[in-house]
Design a protein around this motif. Structure first.
Motif, short mmCIF file in Angstrom:
data_model
loop_
_atom_site.label_atom_id
_atom_site.label_comp_id
_atom_site.label_asym_id
_atom_site.label_seq_id
_atom_site.Cartn_x
_atom_site.Cartn_y
_atom_site.Cartn_z
N LYS A 266 5.41 10.39 5.98
CA LYS A 266 6.48 10.16 4.89
C LYS A 266 7.26 9.00 5.19
CE LYS A 266 10.02 12.91 2.85
NZ LYS A 266 11.06 12.27 3.22
N ASP A 267 7.53 8.70 6.26
CA ASP A 267 8.51 7.69 6.33
C ASP A 267 7.79 6.11 5.93
OD1 ASP A 267 10.64 8.81 7.22
OD2 ASP A 267 10.70 8.49 9.41
N LYS A 268 6.36 6.23 6.59
CA LYS A 268 5.62 5.02 6.16
C LYS A 268 5.54 4.61 4.54
CE LYS A 268 3.16 4.86 10.50
NZ LYS A 268 1.64 4.81 11.26
N ALA A 269 5.12 5.99 3.89
CA ALA A 269 4.97 5.81 2.69
C ALA A 269 6.38 5.37 1.88
CB ALA A 269 4.60 7.49 2.09
N ALA A 270 7.39 5.83 2.29
CA ALA A 270 8.68 5.59 1.69
C ALA A 270 9.04 4.02 1.97
CB ALA A 270 9.84 6.37 2.36
N LYS A 271 8.76 3.43 3.19
CA LYS A 271 8.70 1.95 3.21
C LYS A 271 7.69 1.11 2.40
CE LYS A 271 10.24 2.38 8.15
NZ LYS A 271 9.78 2.31 9.61
N ASP B 298 6.75 2.22 -0.38
CA ASP B 298 7.10 2.51 -2.09
C ASP B 298 8.24 1.55 -2.04
OD1 ASP B 298 5.10 4.33 -2.23
OD2 ASP B 298 6.85 6.22 -2.23
N ALA B 299 9.27 1.28 -1.12
CA ALA B 299 10.25 0.54 -1.21
C ALA B 299 9.82 -1.16 -1.25
CB ALA B 299 11.31 0.57 -0.15
N ILE B 300 8.61 -1.70 -0.68
CA ILE B 300 8.08 -2.78 -0.73
C ILE B 300 7.36 -3.10 -1.96
CG2 ILE B 300 6.42 -4.20 0.36
CD1 ILE B 300 6.82 -3.03 3.01
N MET B 301 6.87 -1.93 -2.62
CA MET B 301 6.38 -2.20 -3.80
C MET B 301 7.36 -2.20 -4.84
SD MET B 301 3.17 -2.59 -3.24
CE MET B 301 2.66 -2.60 -5.08
N ALA B 302 8.18 -1.53 -4.74
CA ALA B 302 9.33 -1.60 -5.77
C ALA B 302 10.04 -2.84 -5.83
CB ALA B 302 10.30 -0.37 -5.31
N LYS B 303 10.16 -3.49 -4.66
CA LYS B 303 10.90 -4.78 -4.96
C LYS B 303 9.70 -5.78 -5.34
CE LYS B 303 13.79 -4.14 -0.79
NZ LYS B 303 13.94 -4.80 0.57
N GLN B 304 8.56 -5.67 -5.10
CA GLN B 304 7.44 -6.45 -5.46
C GLN B 304 7.46 -6.44 -7.14
OE1 GLN B 304 6.06 -9.13 -4.04
NE2 GLN B 304 4.73 -9.67 -5.50
N MET B 305 7.39 -5.21 -7.48
CA MET B 305 7.48 -5.05 -9.07
C MET B 305 8.69 -5.42 -9.70
SD MET B 305 4.36 -4.01 -9.53
CE MET B 305 4.55 -3.29 -11.41
N GLN B 306 9.86 -5.44 -9.22
CA GLN B 306 10.91 -6.19 -9.65
C GLN B 306 10.99 -7.53 -9.77
OE1 GLN B 306 13.46 -4.02 -11.05
NE2 GLN B 306 14.61 -5.98 -11.65
N ARG B 307 10.30 -8.23 -8.95
CA ARG B 307 10.23 -9.56 -8.84
C ARG B 307 9.22 -9.71 -10.11
NH1 ARG B 307 8.97 -10.85 -2.57
NH2 ARG B 307 11.02 -10.51 -1.82
N VAL B 308 8.30 -9.13 -10.31
CA VAL B 308 7.23 -9.21 -11.51
C VAL B 308 8.09 -9.07 -12.83
CG1 VAL B 308 5.10 -8.63 -12.66
CG2 VAL B 308 5.19 -8.55 -10.09
#
Length: 328
Positions: free
Chosen positions: A264-269, A271-281
């Protein structure tokens, strides 16, 4: 191969972050410090010892006598030896004492390991025997309950009260006596079943606690609470009841929940990385007109080309093209 630094000197500590120039500068500083510390010609270095030829023969003899007279460290006899054995141990040479002490320590360690294994095996055998006895008792209680259900007395016919009240009263009194005896039997059978159930639950909890204590994180008091907090946190997220988990969960269940917490912790990390990447896009797609574009993008290249042409030509057409490239 000789050591790159003089004997007794400290090596130059060059951090990787200094780079080549910094490393060279640090080495140059080191050489300067070494030159400052070297004694001038004709002067003896401070603290130099006199040569061996300057020593008096008497001093050499005294040192030899002191080294030869220095007693060896006494070896304490192992505590497992009795008084007679300790007396024999004291008369032995140091080599024999060390060998005997090592052998005794190894034997004591083996005895301790064997004792621990035997104690664990005995506890395990007793636990299995108690569990088997409790299960047999539960089966017996179930069989008694089935047998007692067939012994339930039959009450007298109510119509007999109108036809023959005296006979009805006699049969009713007999029925009440049988019913009281039957109820007492049923209560005893029920108590036997409850006792067997409690014993089974207790045996399960004891076995689970032993398995949990075999987990290093649970055996360590400093990490035990964190282990169970992670397990209960995931259980709550999955909709498990805490009381049911405490009552019915085994060691395998707790280990699985803690492993799920890690996932769960790994999945949350992630998701956070992907959210930052999508925000940059999204930020790149919704950039305001005239804002700086990411290096290498099509808009940035078009603006650069138009600006370059405008500087060379100065024409109105190139000025309009540069203006349009900015998004206006």
């Amino acid at each position: 191969m000789a050591h790159p630094f003089p004997e007794g000197s400290e090596a130059v500590d060059v951090s990787e972050s200094l780079g080549d120039d910094g490393a060279v500068a640090a080495f140059a500083d080191y050489l300067e410090n070494e030159d400052d510390e070297l004694p001038e010609d004709g002067e003896e270095a401070e603290g130099d010892e006199p040569e061996a030829d300057d020593l008096d023969e008497g001093e050499e003899a005294d040192e030899d006598e002191q080294e030869g007279d220095e007693p060896e460290t006494a070896i304490e006899a192992p505590v497992s030896l009795n008084a007679d054995e300790k007396a024999v141990f004291a008369q032995l040479p140091p080599e024999a004492q060390r060998a005997w002490a090592a052998s005794e320590a190894r034997r004591n360690s083996q005895v301790q390991d064997a004792t621990t294994k035997a104690a664990n095996a005995q506890r395990s055998a007793e636990a299995h025997a108690a569990e088997a006895h409790s299960k047999a008792k539960a089966v017996f209680a179930t069989q008694l309950a089935e047998f007692a259900s067939h012994l339930a007395p039959t009450p007298p016919d109510p119509t007999l009260a109108r036809e023959n009240p005296g006979e009805y009263i006699a049969q009713k009194a007999h029925y009440d006596a049988l019913k009281a005896q039957h109820d007492e039997l049923v209560q005893q059978v029920s108590a036997l079943g409850d006792e067997a159930s409690q014993e089974i639950d207790q045996a399960f909890i004891q076995q689970r606690d032993r398995e949990l204590l075999a987990i290093p994180e649970v055996a360590n008091e400093e990490t035990r609470m964190d282990f169970f907090d992670r397990a209960f946190g995931v259980a709550e997220a999955l909709g498990y009841d805490r009381d049911i988990l405490l009552r019915d969960g085994n060691a395998t269940d707790f280990k699985a929940l803690v492993a799920a917490h890690g996932w769960k912790d790994k999945a949350a990390k992630y998701d956070a990385i992907m959210a930052k990447q999508m925000q940059r896009v999204r930020n790149g797609k919704t950039a305001k007109p005239g804002a700086a574009q990411p290096s290498g993008s099509r808009t940035a290249r078009a603006l650069k080309d138009a600006t370059t042409r405008l500087r060379k030509t100065g024409s109105d057409a190139d000025a309009i093209a540069a203006f349009e490239a900015q998004g206006f």
